[in-house]
Design a protein around this motif. Structure first.
Motif, PDB file in Angstrom:
ATOM      1  N   UNK A 184       4.530   5.217  -5.839  1.00  0.00           N
ATOM      2  CA  UNK A 184       4.451   5.333  -7.074  1.00  0.00           C
ATOM      3  C   UNK A 184       3.473   6.324  -7.739  1.00  0.00           C
ATOM      4  N   UNK A 185       2.435   6.355  -7.090  1.00  0.00           N
ATOM      5  CA  UNK A 185       1.374   7.611  -7.311  1.00  0.00           C
ATOM      6  C   UNK A 185       1.777   8.757  -7.362  1.00  0.00           C
ATOM      7  N   UNK A 186       2.716   9.149  -6.322  1.00  0.00           N
ATOM      8  CA  UNK A 186       3.146  10.663  -6.114  1.00  0.00           C
ATOM      9  C   UNK A 186       4.144  10.810  -7.231  1.00  0.00           C
ATOM     10  N   UNK A 187       4.989  10.091  -7.776  1.00  0.00           N
ATOM     11  CA  UNK A 187       5.696  10.612  -9.035  1.00  0.00           C
ATOM     12  C   UNK A 187       4.863  10.563 -10.197  1.00  0.00           C
ATOM     13  N   UNK A 188       4.005   9.606 -10.488  1.00  0.00           N
ATOM     14  CA  UNK A 188       3.216   9.610 -11.656  1.00  0.00           C
ATOM     15  C   UNK A 188       2.234  10.997 -11.679  1.00  0.00           C
ATOM     16  N   UNK A 204      -4.087   4.605 -10.050  1.00  0.00           N
ATOM     17  CA  UNK A 204      -3.860   4.127  -8.791  1.00  0.00           C
ATOM     18  C   UNK A 204      -5.384   3.852  -7.789  1.00  0.00           C
ATOM     19  N   UNK A 205      -6.334   4.544  -8.267  1.00  0.00           N
ATOM     20  CA  UNK A 205      -7.408   4.305  -7.654  1.00  0.00           C
ATOM     21  C   UNK A 205      -7.927   2.842  -7.927  1.00  0.00           C
ATOM     22  N   UNK A 222       0.831  -1.247   0.028  1.00  0.00           N
ATOM     23  CA  UNK A 222      -0.088  -0.011  -0.046  1.00  0.00           C
ATOM     24  C   UNK A 222       0.674   1.057  -0.110  1.00  0.00           C
ATOM     25  N   UNK A 223       1.794   1.361   0.973  1.00  0.00           N
ATOM     26  CA  UNK A 223       2.827   2.497   0.765  1.00  0.00           C
ATOM     27  C   UNK A 223       3.735   2.648  -0.489  1.00  0.00           C
ATOM     28  N   UNK A 224       3.819   1.269  -1.165  1.00  0.00           N
ATOM     29  CA  UNK A 224       4.510   1.652  -2.558  1.00  0.00           C
ATOM     30  C   UNK A 224       3.477   2.110  -3.664  1.00  0.00           C
ATOM     31  N   UNK A 225       2.298   1.559  -3.463  1.00  0.00           N
ATOM     32  CA  UNK A 225       1.146   2.457  -4.366  1.00  0.00           C
ATOM     33  C   UNK A 225       1.327   3.875  -4.282  1.00  0.00           C
ATOM     34  N   UNK A 226       1.232   4.423  -3.105  1.00  0.00           N
ATOM     35  CA  UNK A 226       1.192   5.670  -2.541  1.00  0.00           C
ATOM     36  C   UNK A 226       2.346   6.435  -3.223  1.00  0.00           C
ATOM     37  N   UNK A 280      -6.420   2.282   5.426  1.00  0.00           N
ATOM     38  CA  UNK A 280      -6.773   3.663   5.614  1.00  0.00           C
ATOM     39  C   UNK A 280      -5.920   4.438   4.959  1.00  0.00           C
ATOM     40  N   UNK A 281      -6.108   4.837   3.465  1.00  0.00           N
ATOM     41  CA  UNK A 281      -5.070   5.191   2.839  1.00  0.00           C
ATOM     42  C   UNK A 281      -4.369   6.708   3.355  1.00  0.00           C
ATOM     43  N   UNK A 282      -5.205   7.588   3.626  1.00  0.00           N
ATOM     44  CA  UNK A 282      -4.761   8.856   4.095  1.00  0.00           C
ATOM     45  C   UNK A 282      -4.010   8.794   5.525  1.00  0.00           C
ATOM     46  N   UNK A 283      -4.081   7.318   6.108  1.00  0.00           N
ATOM     47  CA  UNK A 283      -3.367   7.520   7.401  1.00  0.00           C
ATOM     48  C   UNK A 283      -2.365   6.661   7.487  1.00  0.00           C
TER      49      UNK A 283
END
Length: 404
Positions: free
Chosen positions: A184-188, A316-317, A178-182, A329-332
């Motif tokens: 990768x999403x941040x650089x995309x 990513x969604x 899950x943290x990896x997804x976040x 809880x993605x934002x936490x």
């Protein structure tokens, strides 16, 4: 023509940065004035607040003009080595802050045509302000080397964690995926692709939270061409051999032999990983003893399948709503306790990294950043802007408040 192009890029970057600095300075003044206007403070206090901001702005500009060089750091333990250089623990002499210094040999990068990769790595680290990726504090160069001064994450990498633990539970794996997804999403979102996602490049901080590192193969993309990427050209075998990461080269290891050390195990995994993912239909089998949930198996299949059916092609969604992540809880994620807490004994602890011998005693160069840094790469470091209620700003690569 290369010199002309480099000079043109440097001048354009310089004036673009100058205009952005002026705009940011005016915006900070405007924000403070609005805050003052909406608060119940005396006129004298208002004047003092404005003066304090101006003092910080002046100090901010002074720090930006300061030229950083390798002599500003005490060189400590080597924690990584690769084809282009090494990564070393270091201490800034003035502040005593601990960082990771990535030192890259110019001649090697020029001979192998890797300059654009290094520039992309530096630009991404400077542009993307995210707690999901490793922070860049300084970038500079001398006559022989390029330097990236980054935050030190003492928890080691996920590959070392896998070697030590052998198998992670689904709950631990879910947390780090899950943290990896976040990450990768941040650089995309900034129109970059990493192109070298692997456990070796996922680092853990002292609390066990994960950050994405090693952007030596990243590629900036215009958002209109993002969907037109040719999968087959993203990472060929030559790129794998010339990767900018610090896990070393690919030795000739007999496929049937048993490795004797964590490093040999790591090299064996690196050598075979592309063949086994590329040919996943023939090689992917779920052993009964793994006891994977149906949701976990489904996620693996839907990430490995052909691109037209692959989860995440629409963003990513698509991955975040998969049933395997239903309790996340993605934002936490970065506020909660990590799934694994590494053993870290002090800020200089390197027990979670492989050991490397010193090839030569560290002898810092005596020259600071000179004109060559602008001709070859057009590099310069940026500084963190002053903010109300803070002390002297420290040098940084983004607007985040950064502390190692």
């Amino acid at each position: 023509m290369e010199r002309v192009a480099a000079a043109k890029q440097f001048i354009e970057n310089h004036y673009r940065t100058q205009m952005k600095n002026i705009k940011d300075r005016k915006e900070r003044r405007w924000v403070l004035e609005r805050k003052i206007a909406s608060s119940d403070v005396s006129e004298e206090e208002q004047i003092n607040l404005i003066k304090d901001l101006e003092r910080k702005e002046t100090e901010f500009m002074r720090l930006k003009r300061h030229k950083i060089c390798v002599d500003d750091f005490e060189l400590l333990t080597i924690i990584g080595r690769g084809a282009f250089g090494e990564v070393r623990l270091c201490r800034e002499k003035k502040s005593s802050n601990i960082y990771a210094m990535k030192k890259l040999k110019k001649s090697e990068m020029l001979s192998r045509g890797q300059v654009e990769h290094v520039r992309a790595e530096r630009n991404l680290l400077a542009e993307v302000a995210s707690h999901c990726i490793v922070k860049l504090y300084y970038s500079f160069q001398d006559a022989e080397y390029l330097y990236l001064i980054m935050e030190y994450l003492p928890g080691g990498d996920v590959m070392t964690l896998l070697i030590r633990e052998d198998t992670l539970t689904e709950s631990v794996a879910r947390f780090y995926i899950a943290q990896s997804v976040l990450a990768i999403e941040s650089i995309h979102k900034h129109n970059y692709i990493h192109r070298d996602i692997k456990p070796d490049n996922l680092l853990l901080d002292k609390n066990g939270h994960m950050k994405l590192s090693d952007f030596g193969l990243c590629k900036p993309l215009d958002c209109t061409t993002l969907s037109a990427i040719n999968e087959n050209e993203a990472m060929d075998d030559e790129n794998l051999r010339e990767s900018m990461d610090v896990d070393g080269c690919f030795p000739d290891t007999d496929k049937g032999s048993r490795w004797k050390s964590p490093r040999e195990q790591l090299q064996h995994w690196q050598m075979n990983r592309r063949k086994l993912i590329v040919h996943w239909k023939n090689h992917l089998k779920f052993p009964e003893e793994a006891r994977l949930t149906p949701e976990a198996k489904d996620l693996i299949y839907r990430l490995l399948c052909d691109v037209e059916h692959r989860l995440g092609t629409g963003g990513a969604d698509q991955i975040k709503v998969h049933p395997w992540f239903k309790d996340v809880v993605w934002d936490k994620l970065y506020e909660m306790e990590a799934a694994f807490k590494p053993e870290v004994n002090g800020e200089l602890d390197t027990q979670n990294f492989l050991k490397f011998d010193e090839l030569d005693p560290p002898t810092p160069a005596r020259t600071g950043s000179g004109p060559s840094r602008k001709v070859i790469l057009g590099w310069d470091y940026t500084a963190e802007p002053p903010t109300e209620g803070t002390g002297t700003p420290m040098l940084a690569s983004s607007g985040d408040a950064m502390s190692p």
